[in-house]
Design a protein around this motif. Structure first.
Motif, PDB file in Angstrom:
ATOM      1  N   THR A  67       0.849  -1.195   0.000  1.00  0.00           N
ATOM      2  CA  THR A  67       0.000   0.000   0.000  1.00  0.00           C
ATOM      3  C   THR A  67       0.884   1.244   0.000  1.00  0.00           C
ATOM      4  OG1 THR A  67      -0.116  -0.078   2.416  1.00  0.00           O
ATOM      5  CG2 THR A  67      -1.901  -1.129   1.193  1.00  0.00           C
ATOM      6  N   GLY A  68       1.975   1.194  -0.757  1.00  0.00           N
ATOM      7  CA  GLY A  68       2.935   2.288  -0.794  1.00  0.00           C
ATOM      8  C   GLY A  68       2.561   3.382  -1.758  1.00  0.00           C
ATOM      9  N   VAL A  69       3.569   4.155  -2.162  1.00  0.00           N
ATOM     10  CA  VAL A  69       3.319   5.335  -2.994  1.00  0.00           C
ATOM     11  C   VAL A  69       2.928   4.990  -4.422  1.00  0.00           C
ATOM     12  CG1 VAL A  69       4.721   6.983  -1.728  1.00  0.00           C
ATOM     13  CG2 VAL A  69       5.802   5.493  -3.402  1.00  0.00           C
ATOM     14  N   GLY A  70       3.293   3.813  -4.867  1.00  0.00           N
ATOM     15  CA  GLY A  70       3.026   3.455  -6.246  1.00  0.00           C
ATOM     16  C   GLY A  70       4.000   4.119  -7.202  1.00  0.00           C
ATOM     17  N   MET A  71       3.910   3.762  -8.467  1.00  0.00           N
ATOM     18  CA  MET A  71       4.834   4.274  -9.483  1.00  0.00           C
ATOM     19  C   MET A  71       4.067   4.856 -10.667  1.00  0.00           C
ATOM     20  SD  MET A  71       7.809   1.312  -9.590  1.00  0.00           S
ATOM     21  CE  MET A  71       6.699  -0.097  -9.372  1.00  0.00           C
ATOM     22  N   SER A  72       4.563   5.968 -11.154  1.00  0.00           N
ATOM     23  CA  SER A  72       4.028   6.541 -12.378  1.00  0.00           C
ATOM     24  C   SER A  72       4.571   5.747 -13.561  1.00  0.00           C
ATOM     25  CB  SER A  72       4.464   8.004 -12.504  1.00  0.00           C
ATOM     26  OG  SER A  72       5.870   8.072 -12.698  1.00  0.00           O
ATOM     27  N   PRO A  73       3.978   5.901 -14.754  1.00  0.00           N
ATOM     28  CA  PRO A  73       4.532   5.217 -15.930  1.00  0.00           C
ATOM     29  C   PRO A  73       5.999   5.565 -16.176  1.00  0.00           C
ATOM     30  CG  PRO A  73       2.311   5.989 -16.404  1.00  0.00           C
ATOM     31  CD  PRO A  73       2.688   6.547 -15.054  1.00  0.00           C
ATOM     32  N   ASN A  74       6.406   6.808 -15.852  1.00  0.00           N
ATOM     33  CA  ASN A  74       7.813   7.199 -16.029  1.00  0.00           C
ATOM     34  C   ASN A  74       8.737   6.362 -15.167  1.00  0.00           C
ATOM     35  OD1 ASN A  74       7.316   9.173 -17.919  1.00  0.00           O
ATOM     36  ND2 ASN A  74       7.239  10.839 -16.451  1.00  0.00           N
ATOM     37  N   VAL A  75       8.297   6.061 -13.947  1.00  0.00           N
ATOM     38  CA  VAL A  75       9.134   5.266 -13.049  1.00  0.00           C
ATOM     39  C   VAL A  75       9.075   3.795 -13.440  1.00  0.00           C
ATOM     40  CG1 VAL A  75       9.519   4.598 -10.638  1.00  0.00           C
ATOM     41  CG2 VAL A  75       8.818   6.932 -11.179  1.00  0.00           C
ATOM     42  N   LEU A  76       7.889   3.320 -13.800  1.00  0.00           N
ATOM     43  CA  LEU A  76       7.734   1.919 -14.213  1.00  0.00           C
ATOM     44  C   LEU A  76       8.647   1.581 -15.387  1.00  0.00           C
ATOM     45  CD1 LEU A  76       3.933   0.978 -14.155  1.00  0.00           C
ATOM     46  CD2 LEU A  76       5.793  -0.258 -13.046  1.00  0.00           C
ATOM     47  N   THR A  77       8.731   2.498 -16.333  1.00  0.00           N
ATOM     48  CA  THR A  77       9.512   2.222 -17.542  1.00  0.00           C
ATOM     49  C   THR A  77      10.899   2.838 -17.486  1.00  0.00           C
ATOM     50  OG1 THR A  77       8.548   4.185 -18.593  1.00  0.00           O
ATOM     51  CG2 THR A  77       7.453   2.070 -18.959  1.00  0.00           C
ATOM     52  N   GLY A  78      11.239   3.468 -16.363  1.00  0.00           N
ATOM     53  CA  GLY A  78      12.544   4.092 -16.218  1.00  0.00           C
ATOM     54  C   GLY A  78      13.369   3.453 -15.128  1.00  0.00           C
ATOM     55  N   PRO A  79      13.432   4.073 -13.934  1.00  0.00           N
ATOM     56  CA  PRO A  79      14.298   3.565 -12.868  1.00  0.00           C
ATOM     57  C   PRO A  79      14.025   2.129 -12.444  1.00  0.00           C
ATOM     58  CG  PRO A  79      13.574   5.794 -12.371  1.00  0.00           C
ATOM     59  CD  PRO A  79      12.799   5.359 -13.581  1.00  0.00           C
ATOM     60  N   LEU A  80      12.775   1.674 -12.502  1.00  0.00           N
ATOM     61  CA  LEU A  80      12.480   0.312 -12.074  1.00  0.00           C
ATOM     62  C   LEU A  80      13.306  -0.698 -12.861  1.00  0.00           C
ATOM     63  CD1 LEU A  80      10.770  -1.702 -10.381  1.00  0.00           C
ATOM     64  CD2 LEU A  80       9.169  -1.758 -12.316  1.00  0.00           C
ATOM     65  N   ILE A  81      13.454  -0.483 -14.153  1.00  0.00           N
ATOM     66  CA  ILE A  81      14.151  -1.455 -14.998  1.00  0.00           C
ATOM     67  C   ILE A  81      15.490  -0.914 -15.494  1.00  0.00           C
ATOM     68  CG2 ILE A  81      12.098  -2.710 -15.712  1.00  0.00           C
ATOM     69  CD1 ILE A  81      11.974  -1.037 -18.228  1.00  0.00           C
ATOM     70  N   ASP A  82      16.006   0.116 -14.800  1.00  0.00           N
ATOM     71  CA  ASP A  82      17.326   0.647 -15.120  1.00  0.00           C
ATOM     72  C   ASP A  82      18.324   0.009 -14.163  1.00  0.00           C
ATOM     73  OD1 ASP A  82      19.510   2.037 -15.921  1.00  0.00           O
ATOM     74  OD2 ASP A  82      18.756   4.028 -15.397  1.00  0.00           O
ATOM     75  N   PHE A  83      18.949  -1.052 -14.614  1.00  0.00           N
ATOM     76  CA  PHE A  83      19.803  -1.867 -13.750  1.00  0.00           C
ATOM     77  C   PHE A  83      20.961  -1.058 -13.186  1.00  0.00           C
ATOM     78  CE2 PHE A  83      23.242  -4.970 -13.032  1.00  0.00           C
ATOM     79  CZ  PHE A  83      22.587  -5.883 -12.227  1.00  0.00           C
ATOM     80  N   GLY A  84      21.106  -1.068 -11.874  1.00  0.00           N
ATOM     81  CA  GLY A  84      22.216  -0.401 -11.207  1.00  0.00           C
ATOM     82  C   GLY A  84      21.938   1.022 -10.778  1.00  0.00           C
ATOM     83  N   ASN A  85      20.781   1.568 -11.133  1.00  0.00           N
ATOM     84  CA  ASN A  85      20.445   2.935 -10.747  1.00  0.00           C
ATOM     85  C   ASN A  85      19.258   2.919  -9.786  1.00  0.00           C
ATOM     86  OD1 ASN A  85      22.396   4.322 -12.296  1.00  0.00           O
ATOM     87  ND2 ASN A  85      21.158   4.059 -14.125  1.00  0.00           N
ATOM     88  N   SER A  86      19.486   3.397  -8.583  1.00  0.00           N
ATOM     89  CA  SER A  86      18.434   3.424  -7.581  1.00  0.00           C
ATOM     90  C   SER A  86      17.539   4.643  -7.781  1.00  0.00           C
ATOM     91  CB  SER A  86      19.043   3.462  -6.177  1.00  0.00           C
ATOM     92  OG  SER A  86      18.044   3.729  -5.211  1.00  0.00           O
ATOM     93  N   PHE A  87      16.246   4.410  -7.869  1.00  0.00           N
ATOM     94  CA  PHE A  87      15.296   5.516  -8.042  1.00  0.00           C
ATOM     95  C   PHE A  87      15.372   6.484  -6.882  1.00  0.00           C
ATOM     96  CE2 PHE A  87      10.945   6.989  -6.897  1.00  0.00           C
ATOM     97  CZ  PHE A  87      10.816   7.952  -7.880  1.00  0.00           C
ATOM     98  N   TRP A  88      15.460   5.971  -5.654  1.00  0.00           N
ATOM     99  CA  TRP A  88      15.390   6.844  -4.479  1.00  0.00           C
ATOM    100  C   TRP A  88      16.614   7.729  -4.355  1.00  0.00           C
ATOM    101  CZ3 TRP A  88      10.685   7.190  -3.336  1.00  0.00           C
ATOM    102  CH2 TRP A  88       9.835   6.075  -3.364  1.00  0.00           C
ATOM    103  N   ARG A  89      17.716   7.415  -5.051  1.00  0.00           N
ATOM    104  CA  ARG A  89      18.917   8.246  -5.012  1.00  0.00           C
ATOM    105  C   ARG A  89      18.996   9.175  -6.220  1.00  0.00           C
ATOM    106  NH1 ARG A  89      22.510   6.002  -1.251  1.00  0.00           N
ATOM    107  NH2 ARG A  89      21.288   4.757   0.172  1.00  0.00           N
ATOM    108  N   SER A  90      17.988   9.152  -7.085  1.00  0.00           N
ATOM    109  CA  SER A  90      18.069   9.882  -8.346  1.00  0.00           C
ATOM    110  C   SER A  90      17.337  11.228  -8.271  1.00  0.00           C
ATOM    111  CB  SER A  90      17.435   9.050  -9.471  1.00  0.00           C
ATOM    112  OG  SER A  90      16.027   8.970  -9.287  1.00  0.00           O
ATOM    113  N   PRO A  91      17.698  12.179  -9.161  1.00  0.00           N
ATOM    114  CA  PRO A  91      16.951  13.448  -9.241  1.00  0.00           C
ATOM    115  C   PRO A  91      15.482  13.235  -9.580  1.00  0.00           C
ATOM    116  CG  PRO A  91      19.058  13.647 -10.366  1.00  0.00           C
ATOM    117  CD  PRO A  91      18.886  12.176 -10.028  1.00  0.00           C
ATOM    118  N   LEU A  92      15.158  12.142 -10.302  1.00  0.00           N
ATOM    119  CA  LEU A  92      13.768  11.889 -10.650  1.00  0.00           C
ATOM    120  C   LEU A  92      12.914  11.689  -9.404  1.00  0.00           C
ATOM    121  CD1 LEU A  92      11.581  11.456 -12.765  1.00  0.00           C
ATOM    122  CD2 LEU A  92      12.258   9.051 -12.903  1.00  0.00           C
ATOM    123  N   ALA A  93      13.489  11.096  -8.352  1.00  0.00           N
ATOM    124  CA  ALA A  93      12.738  10.914  -7.111  1.00  0.00           C
ATOM    125  C   ALA A  93      12.332  12.261  -6.536  1.00  0.00           C
ATOM    126  CB  ALA A  93      13.567  10.126  -6.095  1.00  0.00           C
ATOM    127  N   ALA A  94      13.230  13.252  -6.641  1.00  0.00           N
ATOM    128  CA  ALA A  94      12.914  14.589  -6.148  1.00  0.00           C
ATOM    129  C   ALA A  94      11.819  15.240  -6.983  1.00  0.00           C
ATOM    130  CB  ALA A  94      14.168  15.453  -6.149  1.00  0.00           C
TER     131      ALA A  94
END
Length: 850
Positions: free
Chosen positions: A423-450
């Protein structure tokens, strides 16, 4: 070229027009001059706040009239109000790259979520990279530059209506005329912002024209045309006027900034030939400027991308197209080098690349990283889910006990699916098709998270995911994977599903989620079709060929024994919450250990004399664990572990219970405990007192003493050595030494070592210790010598003995100040056969004896 001599300026404000009078041209021209004078003062501050950047002053802004004219000549015309709006957007598009563009200046910028997120991200990244925290001043400077870069486009939209106080207390605006400011100002700001938008947003948000300003003009404003002209003009302006050689000498930029200056100071003004924008450079780039050339190449790739996307949009609108729709030579480095020349070297696109992405991901994100442990994938899914819940708690200011992660095994058409839902924040399509499947790049450490969740990085929230590889562990379990997610703050029909049909060998597809599959309260559902029956050997619930399958109920609880989110296991129509936030602190000891060992509660686990030693390790409200020192012959038997973020990371053989820690591997299968040594020492000393009060035999108490010493504790009067079959405490050993002048001591256990005429089984069952040898244990059966140093982030105390061998040596040395020698003596026998081993012989010093 003076901007007033450009084709666009002349067409709008000087040449006769059928759609505008000379007075209208004069009116809008004067309004632009007034705005330019003030904007020039504002952008003049950029160099002070962003000193390493290439020129962003009014000369750059004026040059965009020239760039726009190159693209627009004879093709795209601007009427007077359009030219004013275009010029206004030019003046403001970079104007917020200075703290002067923010209310209260730097102090105001620091109040923004963007600055706070930048500060947190830079501080965290720098510390992880170097191990040391950089100075606050350096972090603030980097955060300010980063925030100005991130915020300048959205802040530009606010500038037309923003005011500054004059020295006499009056409000000063960039657009003096209130009529013009109120009518055109919002659109000028929006257009200035749009130069950082994706082209699709330009098409959607600027599709409608702005009608005429009554009484001033009969001309309307084509917002899409202006936006396209602005973004292409800005992108293409990379000639030497933006990097004056003398100014470069004065500023002395370093690193990548220096390379940007180096390439731009060589670039000529581009020209159009056969609908292509042609860039040239002089002098050529020698080998020492290879990196600068590649930056030029990358910049021109972006120019080409802008030209092509704008041309596509203008074609769709059936309006005038620009003179250029591409950059010549951009198809490859060697082709571009014909125009942007090199000397002494040839640019070859030999960038390090991974040709088989699925293979590298499956290798580094699967069994090669996690080993043959299918439960590791479940652990990663639980971690990602709990992170999402933690973020939503923070964003919605919910309680620290709110939220849920649900795990279940479902049967679907003779297939078994593992489903993990949160029951978390969920993901937008940008995150689903971006950081989620971008191997080695953490979404929570990225500018996109901000951008997606402003303020979350600055909030101080610690998320476990930081390597950007955990999601890919799911392919250890199966190839068919689907991820359905809905942002918590979006409508139900915003849910999207990303699906892999054939693992990493196939391209995922994104589609609208069926209404019956929407996450009801927002959040994410991850499903994987298991390749193996989970109950069979090698399956999720039965990874080893030994023993029986572990029910999902017990496996999940053991994986996440102190998770701070409700962990629910769903089996069929029934659901059971197996872990609740902080319940591990008050859970009955027998249930606590059953959870840790992934077993059902059994009567034999409720040993009061053992479990009553459980204590919470805490100081100043910070809890570091709940544990006891183990005295059983074979250690904790899986009941001791270090957890990271509530998830098991490694087992401990000598301590039963759990200690909070931090991971030291990307696979999160190793960790160091975070308990401070003074807290550990106090806890270990208390354990000595508790152990001494139990009915445990002396051998077990001695095993406990070993671990207490390793934890920096005081062992009190626990047994420490064995003589003639009897255990001696510290005080008893000291008393014994007072009557002796020589003593042979054997440290460790006497193991079979190819002794003559003795069979290994006979040795194990019939070995008898020599009555004159002092035996000092220093290991657990099956675990070898005790070494707790590897478990803790701080080194254990070095000034005190950390094991029984060191401790007994210190007792003897303090009593005797002895001489030492190595001797090969009889340490015991097996059915009459003498067993020889090397011992340490201590002899009392003569002065000590006197």
């Amino acid at each position: 070229m003076d901007y007033r001599d450009t084709w666009l300026w002349q067409r709008a404000f000087v040449q006769s027009r059928q759609d505008a009078t000379q007075s209208e041209q004069q009116y809008f021209q004067e309004r632009y001059f007034s705005m330019r004078e003030k904007a020039a003062a504002l952008v003049g501050r950029i160099q002070a706040d962003m000193p390493t950047m290439t020129v962003h002053d009014v000369s750059h802004l004026d040059s965009l009239w020239e760039m726009g004219s190159i693209l627009a000549r004879e093709k795209v015309d601007l009427n007077p109000p359009e030219a004013f709006v275009f010029g206004g957007a030019i003046l403001l598009h970079d104007a917020a790259m200075t703290v002067a563009a923010y209310p209260n200046g730097l102090a105001g910028l620091k109040e923004t979520l963007a600055w706070k997120d930048s500060y947190a991200r830079i501080s965290m990244t720098a510390q992880e990279a170097s191990g040391d925290s950089p100075s606050d001043q350096l972090i603030e400077e980097l955060a300010t530059a980063d925030a100005l870069r991130i915020m300048h486009a959205p802040q530009a939209e606010k500038l037309p209506s923003m005011s500054w106080k004059s020295s006499v207390g009056t409000d000063e605006f960039l657009i003096d005329d209130p009529e013009i400011r109120n009518f055109y100002g919002p659109k000028i700001g929006q257009l200035a912002h749009s130069h950082w938008w994706p082209i699709a947003r330009v098409e959607d948000d600027l599709a409608n024209d702005l009608g005429p300003l009554g009484g001033r003009t009969g001309n309307r404003i084509d917002l899409t045309k202006i936006a396209c002209l602005l973004r292409t003009s800005d992108a293409m302006h990379i000639d030497r006027r933006r990097a004056p050689a003398f100014l470069r000498k004065l500023l002395n930029p370093q690193g990548v900034s220096s390379q940007h200056w180096a390439f731009q100071e060589r670039m000529a003004v581009p020209f159009v030939d056969e609908e292509a924008l042609v860039y040239t450079a002089a002098p050529p780039f020698d080998l020492s400027l290879a990196e600068a050339w590649w930056l030029a190449y990358d910049a021109l790739v972006q120019v080409d991308k802008e030209l092509r996307s704008v041309d596509h949009l203008l074609q769709k609108r059936s309006t005038g197209r620009l003179n250029a729709n591409r950059v010549r030579g951009i198809d490859g480095p060697r082709e571009l080098a014909k125009f942007v020349e090199t000397i002494g070297w040839v640019p070859v696109d030999s960038t390090v690349r991974v040709s088989d992405v699925p293979k590298i991901v499956s290798t580094l994100g699967g069994r090669k990283l996690y080993g043959n442990e299918p439960a590791a994938a479940l652990r990663e899914l639980i971690q990602n889910a709990s992170d999402a819940v933690a973020v939503r708690r923070k964003l919605q200011q919910r309680s620290q006990t709110w939220g849920q992660v649900t795990i279940g095994l479902e049967k679907r058409d003779h297939e078994t699916w593992l489903v993990v839902e949160d029951t978390g924040v969920g993901m937008s399509p940008n995150v689903l098709t971006g950081p989620l499947i971008d191997f080695g790049n953490s979404f929570w450490r990225s500018p996109l998270a901000a951008q997606e969740f402003p303020g979350i990085q600055a909030s101080g929230l610690t998320v476990r995911g930081k390597f950007g590889i955990g999601f890919f562990s799911i392919f250890m379990l199966g190839k068919k994977v689907s991820v359905t997610s809905r942002r918590y703050d979006k409508a139900s029909d915003s849910a999207r599903t990303l699906e892999f049909q054939h693992g990493l060998a196939s391209r995922p597809v994104l589609y609208e989620t069926d209404p019956q599959d929407y996450p009801i309260d927002g959040g994410t559902r991850v499903s994987v079709c298991l390749d193996k029956d989970p109950t069979l050997t090698g399956g999720l619930l039965h990874p080893s060929k030994y023993g029986e399958a572990t029910p999902l109920l017990y496996l999940a609880a053991s994986i996440a024994p102190n998770l701070d989110v409700d962990l629910v296991v769903k089996e069929g129509d029934s659901e059971e919450c197996v872990v609740r936030p902080r319940d591990w602190l008050t859970l009955a000891e027998s249930r606590f250990f059953a959870r840790l060992s992934a077993a059902a509660l059994k009567d034999k686990d409720a040993r009061a004399d053992d479990h009553s030693r459980l204590r919470i390790l805490t100081r100043d409200g910070q809890i570091y664990g709940r544990a006891m020192i183990e005295t059983a012959r074979f250690g904790s038997g899986g009941r001791g572990c270090i957890t990271v973020g509530g998830l098991r990371a490694r087992n401990i053989g000598y301590i039963s219970g759990l200690l909070a820690g931090r991971e030291i591997t990307a696979a999160r299968n190793d960790a160091l405990a975070l308990v401070p040594l003074d807290v550990l020492s106090m806890w270990a000393t208390e354990q000595a007192d508790l152990i001494s009060q139990t009915l445990i035999g002396d051998e077990g108490k001695a095993r406990g003493a070993q671990t207490i010493l390793a934890c920096g504790g005081s062992i009190g009067d626990l047994p420490i050595a064995r003589l003639n079959g009897d255990w001696l405490s510290t005080s008893e050993l000291i008393e014994f030494l007072s009557s002796r002048e020589q003593l042979d001591v054997y440290f460790g256990s006497v193991d079979y070592d190819a002794d003559l005429e003795v069979h290994p089984k006979e040795f194990e069952s019939s070995f008898e210790e020599d009555s004159q040898i002092l035996f000092v244990p220093n290991e657990y059966a099956g675990y070898g010598p005790i070494n707790l140093l590897e478990f803790f982030s701080e080194a254990t105390k070095t000034e005190l003995p950390s094991n029984l061998e060191e401790f007994v040596r210190s007792v003897i040395e303090n009593a005797w100040a002895p001489w030492r020698s190595d001797e090969n003596v009889v340490v015991g026998s097996v059915n009459g056969s003498e067993i020889f081993r090397e011992v340490i012989r201590f002899e009392k010093d003569a002065e000590s004896a006197a």
